[in-house]
Design an enzyme around this catalytic site. Structure first.
Site: not given
Ligand code: MTE
Ligand code: HPA
Ligand code: MOS
Length: 749
Positions: A191, A304, A336, A706
């Site tokens: 990521q 957080r 998440r 999330e």
């Molecule tokens: N959805 C899928 N299908 N797979 C993933 O790994 N990760 C989650 C969420 N949804 C995830 C997911 C997490 S922890 C985060 S922070 C967000 O997607 C990150 O993507 P975004 O910032 O584009 O929403």
């Molecule tokens: N969320 C997710 N990942 C992070 C954050 C946060 O607030 N800060 C640093 N890494």
């Molecule tokens: Mo999501 S736990 O912020 O990768």
């Protein structure tokens, strides 16, 4: 618009690290890890492995030319243990061979002598011994000491929440190979490509520009690859550099489960005070976060938990202190919700405790204390565009909270061995990285001579649909057909210094950067169209593949415009840079404005308990969720459903368990149960709250990744209420996950 990856996913054509066609001479790595959780390394003899047929190299700490360090927030984590091991499964060496099977066999030939030291796995014990990863943090508001005198009721309790295995379908892995002049390219399932690039450069002792990291997509990350993908990328790069050969390293599922960190378990104490009118007057809590053996992202996750310690409620007097405890477990990491779920569970437990003691439904206390417009959060930010009350009212209007409660009560009257329980779960989740500097992103947009478009950003596609959203942003901003646009892989040479795709802000940050770049390109092209057509550019627009003049289609097509612009030497590429405005936070005072906006929602969960077996299912989950103006409701609904399932899993059946020696017991899919289609709620209905999204949300479509996970927290309390209906002498306790075994014990205790 459909997710652009659906077809290639279901036909098996999507490329993951293990699908990359290998180069000639590729070698395979297997990690040799510590067999104990804590000890001094007396001997690490790799000669037996090295002399095996087919083995090309064994690498340990002493083979690292740069710094043996991969710590993300603080430099406290080595790539390979050298003097001490601090967790079971900690990497000691990388064995590289002609194939994975040989490398694995060679691992068994490595001989160690490790002098055992005391193993601590419990966060409270670690805290008592002063073993903390970082100094404790406290968030305060009002005057907690005076507040207790104003309370008609005060209740105390203790809570536990468990870990959670990410179980991304694609395990951790990387493929590293040399480019011209000894430069290195890493294909990583991460990521955070920049974190991989930076750490690999430090490990190899070379500047960052000599390391290129490229990511096509992830088979899931869920936070588990925010920085824990880095170690494996560094190992592959280290071996590739030494051997001058391509090296691939993909973790076996069982190795991934035992070696990598998970969601942080928390232990906590709470004290809650209410007025006679059931207003929460005071809330005090202490969180003990089980951080594992190194800091990893624990300090940010701890923050957080504090930010979300009052969830969606306004509480005038609060004091919450959080300890990040150092234990001999694999370093726990992002998952998440990033500590938010743990913090929210504790306030919900406190409310459930008060509700039980006062003999009122928890929903009554929840509703009376919901956040309102202009209420200050305990961290100083004033709540604006608060939708939690609206979500609650809409849920009631659409589904009838009292009606469902009545149905549950009626069912419980009519049935002896089956009981139902219901719970409401409001959620308020802050959007932005809580570390200000991470709230930035860049995009590089190329328009090619033929009118097709390539977009590179720092966003990582991991199933959440961010590439589809960025494609939509491009298509809408340039006003061209989506078919003309391609989203490129995420590559550190095209887009640099990226924040990890995390904090639910991948689409917001990278989408905004893309929008900025596209607006510039559009302006430039419109100007060119003006000179081609000989009209004032103010009258022109691009619509559906054509230049329009005063809203009417001109004779100038998009292709012709682009081609002419190129001949006229107009730049057809643009980089956009976006930094979230207004966010700041002062760690010293624990006050500021850390979030661009908040996401709101309420879920109502109904569970059905089999009181002979202790098993349960979820009959229905009704949700009103604040998407803002969703730019892709199908993708967003998918995120709600997936996150809900993951949240329910964390609260009910997923039980990470270590023995006293710090060895993972739940180390396979037969001993660690995740939700499947059979345990999914029978019915999930999610209604979007009809409101306008805020400006910092991309196209006013709010971040969604999330927040819905936390609806799953209601699962614990729904089951608890069903148990109460069967066993009136059950005193609610707060020890998640609520596995069927635990349910059975509580039904008959
Ligand atoms: N959805 C899928 N299908 N797979 C993933 O790994 N990760 C989650 C969420 N949804 C995830 C997911 C997490 S922890 C985060 S922070 C967000 O997607 C990150 O993507 P975004 O910032 O584009 O929403
Ligand atoms: N969320 C997710 N990942 C992070 C954050 C946060 O607030 N800060 C640093 N890494
Ligand atoms: Mo999501 S736990 O912020 O990768």
């Amino acid at each position: 618009m459909k997710n652009i990856d659906s077809i290639s996913h279901v036909t098996g054509r999507s490329l993951y690290v293990d699908d990359i066609p290998v180069r000639t001479g590729t070698l395979y790595g297997v990690v040799f890890t510590s067999p104990v959780a804590h000890g001094n390394i007396i001997k690490l003899d790799t000669s037996g492995a090295e002399s095996m047929d087919g083995v090309t190299g064994v690498f340990t700490a002493k083979d690292i030319p740069g710094e043996n360090q991969i710590g993300g927030i603080i430099p406290d984590e080595v790539l390979f243990a050298d003097k001490k091991v601090v967790f079971h499964g900690q990497p000691l060496a990388l064995v590289v061979a002609k194939d994975e099977f040989t490398a694995r066999k060679a691992c068994a030939k490595i001989v160690t002598d490790i002098e055992p030291l005391e193993v601590v796995t419990d966060p409270r014990e670690a805290c008592n011994k002063g073993m903390l990863l970082v100094p404790p943090s406290t968030f305060r508001s009002g005057d907690i000491h005076k507040a207790w005198d104003q309370c008609a009721h005060i209740f105390e309790g203790k809570t536990e929440t468990g870990g959670q295995e990410h179980l991304y379908i694609e395990t951790q892995g990387a493929y590293a190979y040399l480019m011209e002049n000894g430069h290195i390219k890493i294909r990583s399932s991460t990521q955070g490509p920049t974190h991989v690039q930076k750490s690999a450069a430090e490990i190899l002792g070379i500047p960052m520009h000599r390391v290129e990291v490229d990511v096509t997509r992830l088979g899931g990350g869920f936070g588990g690859k925010e920085d824990q993908a880095t170690a494996y990328a560094c190992m592959a790069a280290l071996a590739a550099m030494h051997l001058q050969k391509p090296v691939k390293l993909i973790l076996h599922r069982l190795d991934d489960m035992r070696m990598t960190g998970k969601r942080h378990p928390y232990s906590a104490d709470f004290r809650i005070g209410l007025s006679g009118a059931l207003k929460i007057v005071a809330y005090q809590a202490t969180f003990y976060q089980n951080g594992g053996a190194a800091a990893d992202l624990s300090p940010a996750i701890l923050d957080r938990s504090l930010f979300h310690s009052t969830n969606s409620y306004f509480i005038p007097n609060t004091e919450v202190t959080a300890y990040s405890c150092k234990t001999n477990l694999p370093p726990n990491t992002a998952f998440r919700g990033f500590g938010g779920p743990q913090g929210m569970y504790i306030i919900e437990a406190a409310i459930a405790k008060a509700a039980h003691e006062l003999n009122v439904p928890a929903s009554v206390i929840q509703e009376k204390n919901l956040l309102r417009e202009n209420d200050p959060f305990q961290y100083g930010q004033v709540a604006k565009n608060v939708h939690i009350g609206k979500c609650y009212q809409m849920l009631d209007k659409e589904f009838g909270i009292k009606k469902i409660a009545g149905e549950v009560a009626f069912f419980n009257q009519e049935n002896v061995l089956h009981k139902k329980g219901m719970a409401l779960m409001p959620v308020c989740f802050g959007i932005s990285f809580t570390n200000k500097s991470m709230n930035q992103a860049r995009a590089l947009v190329h328009i090619y001579q033929d009118g097709s478009v390539g977009v590179s950003t720092g966003a990582i596609e991991m199933g959440q649909g961010v590439n589809t959203k960025i494609l939509q942003v491009t298509s809408r901003t340039l006003n061209i057909d989506p078919e003309r646009i391609k989203i490129e892989s995420t590559n550190t040479t095209r887009v640099s210094n990226t924040s990890p795709t995390a904090a639910s802000s991948g689409a917001d940050l990278n989408g905004k950067a893309t929008e900025i770049a596209c607006i510039q390109l559009r302006k430039r092209l419109i100007k060119t169209a003006g000179s081609i057509l000989g009209v004032n550019p103010g009258r022109l627009a691009i619509y559906d593949g054509w230049v329009t003049c005063d809203g009417k289609r001109s004779k100038l097509s998009w292709e012709k415009l682009v081609k002419t612009a190129h001949l006229e030497r107009v730049c057809l590429s643009e980089q956009g840079h976006y930094a979230t405005p207004f966010v700041h936070f002062n760690k010293e005072t624990a006050k500021g404005h850390p979030f661009a906006y908040h996401v709101y929602g309420v879920a109502l969960l109904v569970t059905h308990l089999d009181c002979l077996r202790g098993t349960y299912r979820f009959d229905k989950v009704c949700i009103v969720h604040d998407f803002g103006n969703s730019m892709n409701i199908d993708i967003d609904m998918g995120q709600v459903e997936g996150a809900l399932a993951q949240g329910i899993g964390w609260m009910t059946m997923e039980e990470v368990s270590y023995d006293k020696e710090g060895k993972l017991l739940s180390n396979s899919l037969s001993t660690y149960k995740v939700p499947d289609i059979f345990s999914a709620p029978r019915q999930v209905v999610c209604i979007p709250l009809p409101v306008k999204g805020p400006k910092p949300a991309i196209l006013r479509s709010k971040a969604v990744g999330e927040p819905p996970l936390m609806y799953g927290i209601g699962a614990y309390f729904a089951i608890q209420n069903a148990i109460k209906a069967f066993n009136p002498s059950y005193v609610p306790d707060f020890d998640a996950p609520m596995t069927p075994e635990k349910v059975l014990m509580r039904l008959y205790q």
